[in-house]
Write an enzyme that holds these catalytic residues in place. Structure first.
Site, PDB file in Angstrom:
ATOM      1  N   LYS A 127       0.855  -1.192   0.000  1.00 40.91           N
ATOM      2  CA  LYS A 127       0.000   0.000   0.000  1.00 40.91           C
ATOM      3  C   LYS A 127       0.883   1.231   0.000  1.00 40.91           C
ATOM      4  O   LYS A 127       1.847   1.317   0.747  1.00 40.91           O
ATOM      5  CB  LYS A 127      -0.847  -0.035   1.287  1.00 40.91           C
ATOM      6  CG  LYS A 127      -1.848   1.065   1.419  1.00 40.91           C
ATOM      7  CD  LYS A 127      -3.192   0.635   0.848  1.00 40.91           C
ATOM      8  CE  LYS A 127      -4.187   1.764   0.748  1.00 40.91           C
ATOM      9  NZ  LYS A 127      -3.973   2.675  -0.382  1.00 40.91           N
ATOM     10  N   LYS A 163       5.104   2.444  -2.977  1.00 41.78           N
ATOM     11  CA  LYS A 163       5.000   3.853  -3.364  1.00 41.78           C
ATOM     12  C   LYS A 163       5.142   3.961  -4.870  1.00 41.78           C
ATOM     13  O   LYS A 163       5.759   3.097  -5.512  1.00 41.78           O
ATOM     14  CB  LYS A 163       6.119   4.678  -2.702  1.00 41.78           C
ATOM     15  CG  LYS A 163       5.753   6.129  -2.532  1.00 41.78           C
ATOM     16  CD  LYS A 163       4.791   6.332  -1.391  1.00 41.78           C
ATOM     17  CE  LYS A 163       4.352   7.758  -1.230  1.00 41.78           C
ATOM     18  NZ  LYS A 163       3.577   7.960  -0.003  1.00 41.78           N
ATOM     19  N   THR A 247      -4.946  12.278   7.039  1.00 38.91           N
ATOM     20  CA  THR A 247      -3.535  12.435   7.406  1.00 38.91           C
ATOM     21  C   THR A 247      -3.388  13.570   8.414  1.00 38.91           C
ATOM     22  O   THR A 247      -2.714  13.432   9.443  1.00 38.91           O
ATOM     23  CB  THR A 247      -2.678  12.702   6.154  1.00 38.91           C
ATOM     24  OG1 THR A 247      -2.906  11.621   5.239  1.00 38.91           O
ATOM     25  CG2 THR A 247      -1.207  12.790   6.484  1.00 38.91           C
ATOM     26  N   ASN A 278      -2.923  19.269   1.417  1.00 35.73           N
ATOM     27  CA  ASN A 278      -3.942  18.468   2.090  1.00 35.73           C
ATOM     28  C   ASN A 278      -3.581  18.210   3.558  1.00 35.73           C
ATOM     29  O   ASN A 278      -4.329  18.554   4.473  1.00 35.73           O
ATOM     30  CB  ASN A 278      -4.119  17.149   1.315  1.00 35.73           C
ATOM     31  CG  ASN A 278      -4.992  16.167   2.049  1.00 35.73           C
ATOM     32  OD1 ASN A 278      -4.598  15.645   3.092  1.00 35.73           O
ATOM     33  ND2 ASN A 278      -6.179  15.927   1.556  1.00 35.73           N
ATOM     34  N   SER A 414      -7.189   4.938   4.490  1.00 39.76           N
ATOM     35  CA  SER A 414      -7.136   4.238   3.203  1.00 39.76           C
ATOM     36  C   SER A 414      -7.489   2.763   3.412  1.00 39.76           C
ATOM     37  O   SER A 414      -8.210   2.161   2.610  1.00 39.76           O
ATOM     38  CB  SER A 414      -5.732   4.324   2.595  1.00 39.76           C
ATOM     39  OG  SER A 414      -5.633   5.446   1.758  1.00 39.76           O
TER      40      SER A 414
HETATM   41  P1  NAD Z   1      -0.169  18.304  -1.320  1.00 37.09           P
HETATM   42  O1  NAD Z   1       0.245  18.204  -2.733  1.00 37.09           O
HETATM   43  O2  NAD Z   1      -1.606  18.417  -1.005  1.00 37.09           O
HETATM   44  O3  NAD Z   1       0.568  19.556  -0.636  1.00 37.09           O
HETATM   45  C1  NAD Z   1       1.937  19.745  -0.704  1.00 37.09           C
HETATM   46  C2  NAD Z   1       2.201  21.136  -0.154  1.00 37.09           C
HETATM   47  O4  NAD Z   1       3.606  21.323  -0.073  1.00 37.09           O
HETATM   48  C3  NAD Z   1       1.670  22.260  -1.041  1.00 37.09           C
HETATM   49  O5  NAD Z   1       1.156  23.286  -0.226  1.00 37.09           O
HETATM   50  C4  NAD Z   1       2.913  22.740  -1.762  1.00 37.09           C
HETATM   51  O6  NAD Z   1       2.813  24.094  -2.168  1.00 37.09           O
HETATM   52  C5  NAD Z   1       3.936  22.562  -0.670  1.00 37.09           C
HETATM   53  N1  NAD Z   1       5.295  22.488  -1.182  1.00 37.09           N
HETATM   54  C6  NAD Z   1       5.771  21.827  -2.256  1.00 37.09           C
HETATM   55  N2  NAD Z   1       7.083  22.050  -2.399  1.00 37.09           N
HETATM   56  C7  NAD Z   1       7.433  22.866  -1.374  1.00 37.09           C
HETATM   57  C8  NAD Z   1       8.642  23.460  -0.973  1.00 37.09           C
HETATM   58  N3  NAD Z   1       9.774  23.240  -1.651  1.00 37.09           N
HETATM   59  N4  NAD Z   1       8.637  24.245   0.125  1.00 37.09           N
HETATM   60  C9  NAD Z   1       7.498  24.457   0.831  1.00 37.09           C
HETATM   61  N5  NAD Z   1       6.322  23.924   0.500  1.00 37.09           N
HETATM   62  C10 NAD Z   1       6.298  23.143  -0.590  1.00 37.09           C
HETATM   63  O7  NAD Z   1       0.513  17.068  -0.595  1.00 37.09           O
HETATM   64  P2  NAD Z   1       0.063  16.356   0.752  1.00 37.09           P
HETATM   65  O8  NAD Z   1      -0.802  15.224   0.392  1.00 37.09           O
HETATM   66  O9  NAD Z   1      -0.388  17.368   1.742  1.00 37.09           O
HETATM   67  O10 NAD Z   1       1.449  15.727   1.219  1.00 37.09           O
HETATM   68  C11 NAD Z   1       2.393  16.492   1.955  1.00 37.09           C
HETATM   69  C12 NAD Z   1       3.370  15.547   2.628  1.00 37.09           C
HETATM   70  O11 NAD Z   1       2.632  14.665   3.470  1.00 37.09           O
HETATM   71  C13 NAD Z   1       4.168  14.660   1.687  1.00 37.09           C
HETATM   72  O12 NAD Z   1       5.450  14.431   2.222  1.00 37.09           O
HETATM   73  C14 NAD Z   1       3.404  13.363   1.688  1.00 37.09           C
HETATM   74  O13 NAD Z   1       4.209  12.249   1.338  1.00 37.09           O
HETATM   75  C15 NAD Z   1       2.965  13.329   3.127  1.00 37.09           C
HETATM   76  N6  NAD Z   1       1.819  12.459   3.327  1.00 37.09           N
HETATM   77  C16 NAD Z   1       0.622  12.715   2.729  1.00 37.09           C
HETATM   78  C17 NAD Z   1      -0.435  11.839   2.932  1.00 37.09           C
HETATM   79  C18 NAD Z   1      -1.780  12.089   2.332  1.00 37.09           C
HETATM   80  O14 NAD Z   1      -2.683  11.293   2.592  1.00 37.09           O
HETATM   81  N7  NAD Z   1      -1.995  13.155   1.591  1.00 37.09           N
HETATM   82  C19 NAD Z   1      -0.264  10.711   3.734  1.00 37.09           C
HETATM   83  C20 NAD Z   1       0.958  10.495   4.351  1.00 37.09           C
HETATM   84  C21 NAD Z   1       1.995  11.375   4.136  1.00 37.09           C
END
Ligand code: NAD
Length: 487
Positions: A127, A163, A247, A278, A414
């Protein structure tokens, strides 16, 4: 004279390719066969190359996977985890790399590199999310898949880790191009993923709509109805209530448990958030609701700071309207947001009680670790703290709430979505939230008990808890100790 560098800029290649080119030039100018005259010419661009150092550092050392492996390596020695278990986790079960042809709006065909890594299926089907980002590499995908393996084991899910990723800047594509790319990804991976083998989900720059396209493509190829082949779908297509916020909510629950142990008073607790997507939005929304002061927020375009704390919902609404935090605040003018602009680097160095990196990995690294002044770090992003600086943070008495625990809410819900799809039955939002709370608070308590009982850092306690569960599963099939007890 214009150096090669300018030509490089003008052909429109991306940052990482440009950085690679710089490094090539850089090396050549230092090697013996390169004419000394050219060395002098390139000396002029040396300074500019230096300005690109940050890009180089992020693009060049493609060792994020080694970094991830080295974190588990030492547990065989320090925590008595069987070497056979660690050895099994040193390499992924399978990695598929594919070139994805996509018809662009102008009629041309572009090829995007896509990856899917199934790291370990010892505990069950694998997953993990799919990321769209120009910086995606095979190394990064493998590292993220290894962290998913640890995370699923830690929170007690019968899942292994996986992943996926595509090397693309999705913001440069039209909606139709993103749809074609998403369908091309599934066509390439259709025999590698599936409801009983490997179940993708959203990650950076992918969302519910993209998951819906992917589910549709998979079901068209396989001629079956199989909503459980992917999670994070729109509710109308079999998604789960509460997945969107999961998350962030999971991270909030972990921070709340930690805050109880530390006796934090929310109104006196200052929080800085990097990444307002998110995960970042939901965790900051819930913390702000409890009274925490969110004094800094940033996204890829920059950030904003206000000592009084932001109204997160208001900032979110404004970001939706302007599409970037950098555009919300305007220097010396009549903007309707208080505070001041701040860079991402400045945000990471703020004097706050809690720093929440919620964007990308390795933002806290040897280059800036000494500048970090936060008392605690909650890793909402995957791998925001580079492995090599764990010890420095500990010496600085900065507590790290590890990613494999903090952001596990996403994979937990999930899993709930997958279960609901297989049952053909939907749970209420309250049921989802309650079950999420049960699983993540239990995981926090397990980690906390080990942390306080055995004096481990929270990260080490989380890894040891997860590795012991994986070890038990491997041992249940028979390890060396079973087959050759004399050794
Ligand atoms: P997302 O695409 O919704 O948001 C990413 C955010 O990071 C955006 O606001 C973007 O502008 C910002 N960003 C990108 N590059 C950047 C930089 N260089 N400096 C500062 N900000 C920057 O993604 P998400 O789903 O919120 O995921 C964010 C993190 O959380 C990731 O590392 C992801 O692996 C982790 N994560 C997400 C989930 C999920 O369910 N969405 C689950 C586990 C972990």
């Amino acid at each position: 004279m214009r150096p090669h560098w300018c030509a490089v800029r003008h052909v429109g290649i991306d940052k990482c390719q440009r950085a690679n080119m710089f490094k090539w030039i850089f090396n050549k100018t230092r090697s013996a066969w390169f004419p000394s005259k050219l060395v002098a010419i390139f000396a002029g661009v040396d300074r500019r190359i230096h300005c690109q150092k940050e890009t180089l550092e992020r693009c060049m050392p493609q060792n994020v996977f080694q970094d991830a492996v080295s974190r588990i390596d030492r547990f065989s020695r320090d925590a008595g985890i069987d070497e056979e278990v660690i050895d099994r986790l040193r390499r992924p079960h399978a990695l598929l790399s594919a070139s994805l042809p996509v018809r662009m709006d102008d009629g041309s065909t572009k090829y995007f590199q896509g990856y899917r890594c199934r790291y370990s299926d010892v505990l069950g089907p694998t997953k993990g999310g799919i990321r769209y980002h120009p910086g995606v590499t095979a190394d990064e995908v493998q590292a993220l898949a290894l962290w998913m393996t640890i995370k699923c084991a830690l929170v007690g899910l019968h899942y292994g880790g996986a992943k996926g990723g595509v090397v693309v800047d999705p913001k440069s594509l039209s909606r139709l191009e993103v749809e074609r790319l998403s369908r091309a990804y599934v066509r390439a991976m259709a025999d590698f993923i599936g409801p009983d083998t490997d179940i993708p989900a959203p990650d950076v720059y992918t969302n519910a709509r993209i998951m819906g396209w992917m589910a549709d493509e998979y079901q068209t190829i396989k001629r079956v109805s199989a909503p459980s082949m992917i999670t994070g779908k729109p509710i109308q297509l079999g998604g789960s209530l509460g997945r969107e916020e999961a998350t962030g909510r999971g991270a909030y629950l972990v921070i709340r448990e930690y805050a109880k142990r530390e006796e934090w008073v929310p109104h006196n607790t200052r929080v800085a958030l990097q990444g307002f997507g998110n995960a970042g939005y939901h965790v900051s929304r819930l913390l702000a609701r409890d009274g925490y002061k969110i004094v800094a927020i940033s996204d890829s375009k920059g950030g904003i700071y206000d000592d009084a704390g932001f109204d997160v919902e208001d900032i979110f609404a404004k970001k939706q309207a302007t599409l970037g935090l950098g555009d919300i605040y305007c220097d010396c003018s009549v903007c309707d947001v208080a505070g001041r602009p701040i860079t991402n680097d400045e945000l990471l160095a703020l004097d706050v009680d809690l720093l929440i990196p919620a964007a990308l990995q390795r933002v806290i690294n040897p280059r800036n670790v000494d500048q970090v002044r936060a008392r605690s770090i909650a890793e909402v992003a995957n791998g925001p703290v580079e492995g090599g600086v764990d010890d420095q943070l500990r010496r600085h008495k900065i507590t790290v709430l590890p990613d494999v625990l903090v952001n596990a809410g996403g994979v937990i819900v999930s899993y709930f979505e997958w279960v609901q799809n297989r049952q053909g039955y939907s749970w209420t939002l309250d049921e989802v939230r309650e079950r999420l709370k049960q699983l993540i608070v239990t995981a926090f308590n397990d980690v906390w008990t080990l942390h306080s009982g055995e004096g481990l850092t929270l990260r080490d306690a989380a890894y040891v808890t997860a590795l012991r569960r994986i070890a038990e599963a491997i041992e249940a099939q028979g390890s060396r100790a079973y087959f050759n007890p004399s050794k």
